[in-house]
Design an enzyme around this catalytic site. Structure first.
Site, PDB file in Angstrom:
ATOM      1  CE  LYS A  27       6.176  -4.420  -3.033  1.00 24.61           C
ATOM      2  NZ  LYS A  27       5.180  -5.227  -3.769  1.00 24.61           N
ATOM      3  CG  ASP A  76      -2.791   7.260   5.665  1.00 25.84           C
ATOM      4  OD1 ASP A  76      -3.797   7.572   6.326  1.00 25.84           O
ATOM      5  OD2 ASP A  76      -2.443   7.846   4.626  1.00 25.84           O
ATOM      6  CG  ASP A  88       1.816  -6.317  -3.565  1.00 27.76           C
ATOM      7  OD1 ASP A  88       2.071  -6.916  -2.492  1.00 27.76           O
ATOM      8  OD2 ASP A  88       2.462  -6.526  -4.612  1.00 27.76           O
ATOM      9  CE1 TYR A 138       2.139   8.457   6.559  1.00 29.70           C
ATOM     10  CE2 TYR A 138       1.126  10.240   7.785  1.00 29.70           C
ATOM     11  CZ  TYR A 138       1.037   9.229   6.861  1.00 29.70           C
ATOM     12  OH  TYR A 138      -0.158   8.985   6.245  1.00 29.70           O
ATOM     13  CG  ASP A 185      -8.636   6.252   4.335  1.00 28.97           C
ATOM     14  OD1 ASP A 185      -8.461   6.316   5.574  1.00 28.97           O
ATOM     15  OD2 ASP A 185      -8.838   7.245   3.616  1.00 28.97           O
TER      16      ASP A 185
HETATM   17  C1  IPM Z   1      -5.102   9.694   9.147  1.00 30.80           C
HETATM   18  C2  IPM Z   1      -4.972  10.875   8.249  1.00 30.80           C
HETATM   19  C3  IPM Z   1      -3.651  11.572   8.542  1.00 30.80           C
HETATM   20  C4  IPM Z   1      -2.542  10.597   8.278  1.00 30.80           C
HETATM   21  C5  IPM Z   1      -3.426  12.876   7.741  1.00 30.80           C
HETATM   22  C6  IPM Z   1      -4.544  13.874   7.976  1.00 30.80           C
HETATM   23  C7  IPM Z   1      -2.080  13.487   8.019  1.00 30.80           C
HETATM   24  O1  IPM Z   1      -5.061  10.488   6.922  1.00 30.80           O
HETATM   25  O2  IPM Z   1      -5.119   9.890  10.386  1.00 30.80           O
HETATM   26  O3  IPM Z   1      -5.199   8.571   8.642  1.00 30.80           O
HETATM   27  O4  IPM Z   1      -2.101  10.436   7.134  1.00 30.80           O
HETATM   28  O5  IPM Z   1      -2.083   9.959   9.232  1.00 30.80           O
HETATM   29 MG    MG Z   2      -5.560   8.456   6.609  1.00 34.79          MG
END
Ligand code: IPM
Ligand code: MG
Length: 356
Positions: free
Chosen positions: A191, A247, A223, A142, A251
């Protein structure tokens, strides 16, 4: 106590969900004798529209001067074609970096009232999912150098993924400490069969593990982690990982609980300053329609009280109020179930507030 909170409501549903969290915070202030002062700063697309940049220098300064920052969400299709340097997300990354918010805590909990909303079978989630993802937030790919250049007549893009020992060590400590306060079990995700950054990550974690003999420590490849989260999610307590893996996995983990709308997060620095936000996005398709679920933001406000202000009873009060709202059958559209009462964003905020 008196605390200064900088509010970054942002885009899409950001302003609506943040308004509900502030209502709840004000009720807490009232009940426990605190004073919260709010300073509103534009971030993301709304700031691009007004000022041509996703956050102004003054806005960034207001974040640094605060006792903590509350964020809604940023971005939307309207700004998708902005040049990379002024994209809405750029402001989020800049705030994380400038405030030194290297530790991102993403608790993933399946509320028993919502067990039906999990896409996984009861036989898999039945024991309850309660895990904490500790994501490194200011390093890795990032924030590494990136460029796109022409080589031999075609474009080549490069994103560097640097990690230094001190960056790994400090997030490792947050994770081990968090494990000590929870189930004393830690999975470190990497990884290491491919990446040098992962090999350094693993070596550093092993060194730390010796300092925490009470924590059951495990290495796990990213993975395999993606697979295990679906196959056997209750095996996890604390998961620590680098920025991009975190990240993606957070999710995935949030979906085990049925709705990403329920999930809060805290981004912490080495001091008490932190930024608190729901992990979902700006949901532009339902913005302004009073349909959003404010619970992720309200639970983020609870995390703010706990982690930045050391107000434990106050944080517990918010969490209990959310629980009661669910027990009493109130649901926003994303978590709606048969026999429950469907409410809008504002009404959910009111129900929670009245439970405090
Ligand atoms: C998160 C989001 C952010 C990230 C984006 C919006 C840049 O997906 O906070 O998880 O990737 O960190
Ligand atoms: Mg995210």
């Amino acid at each position: 106590m008196e605390k200064k909170i900088t509010v970054l409501a942002g885009d899409g549903i950001g302003p609506e969900i943040v308004a509900e969290a502030i209502k709840v915070l004000d009720k807490i202030a009232d009940k426990f004798g605190h004073k919260f002062d709010y300073t509103y700063v534009d971030i993301g697309g709304c700031s691009i529209d007004k000022f041509g940049v996703p956050i102004t220098d003054e806005g960034m300064q207001k974040c640094k001067e605060a006792d903590s920052v509350l964020l809604g969400a940023v971005g939307g299709p309207k700004w998708d074609n902005c040049p990379p340097a002024i994209r809405p997300e750029k402001a989020l990354l800049a705030v994380r970096k400038e405030l030194g918010l290297f530790a991102n805590l993403r608790p993933t909990k399946l509320f028993s009232q919502l067990a039906d909303s999990s896409p996984l079978k009861m036989s898999i989630v039945g024991n309850g999912i309660d895990l904490m993802i500790v994501r490194e937030l200011t390093g890795g790919v990032y924030f590494g150098e990136r460029k796109t250049e022409e080589v031999d007549g075609e474009l080549v893009a490069i994103d560097y993924m640097p990690y230094s020992e001190h960056e790994i060590e400090r997030i490792g400590r947050v994770a081990f400490e968090s494990a000590m306060k929870r189930g004393k079990k830690l999975h470190s995700v990497d990884k290491a069969n491919v990446l040098d950054t992962s090999r350094l990550w693993r070596k550093t974690m092993h060194r730390l593990a010796e300092e925490y003999p009470d924590v059951e420590y495990n290495d796990i490849l990213v993975d395999n982690t993606a697979m295990q989260l679906i196959k056997n999610p209750t095996q996890f307590d604390v998961i620590v990982t680098e920025n991009m893996f975190g990240d993606i996995l957070s999710d995935e983990a949030s979906m085990l609980t049925g709705s990403i709308g329920m999930m809060p997060s805290a981004s912490l620095s080495s001091g008490t300053l932190g930024m608190y936000e729901p992990i979902h996005g700006s949901a532009p398709d339902i913005a302004g329609m009073n349909l959003a679920n404010p619970i992720g933001t309200i639970l983020s406000a609870a995390m703010m009280l706990r982690y930045s202000f050391n107000m434990m009873d106050e944080a517990d009060a918010i969490e209990a109020a959310v629980n009661k709202a669910l027990d009493d059958g109130y649901r926003t559209g994303d978590i709606m179930q048969d026999g429950c009462t469907k409410v809008g964003c504002k009404e959910m905020g009111d129900v929670i507030l009245n439970n405090i």
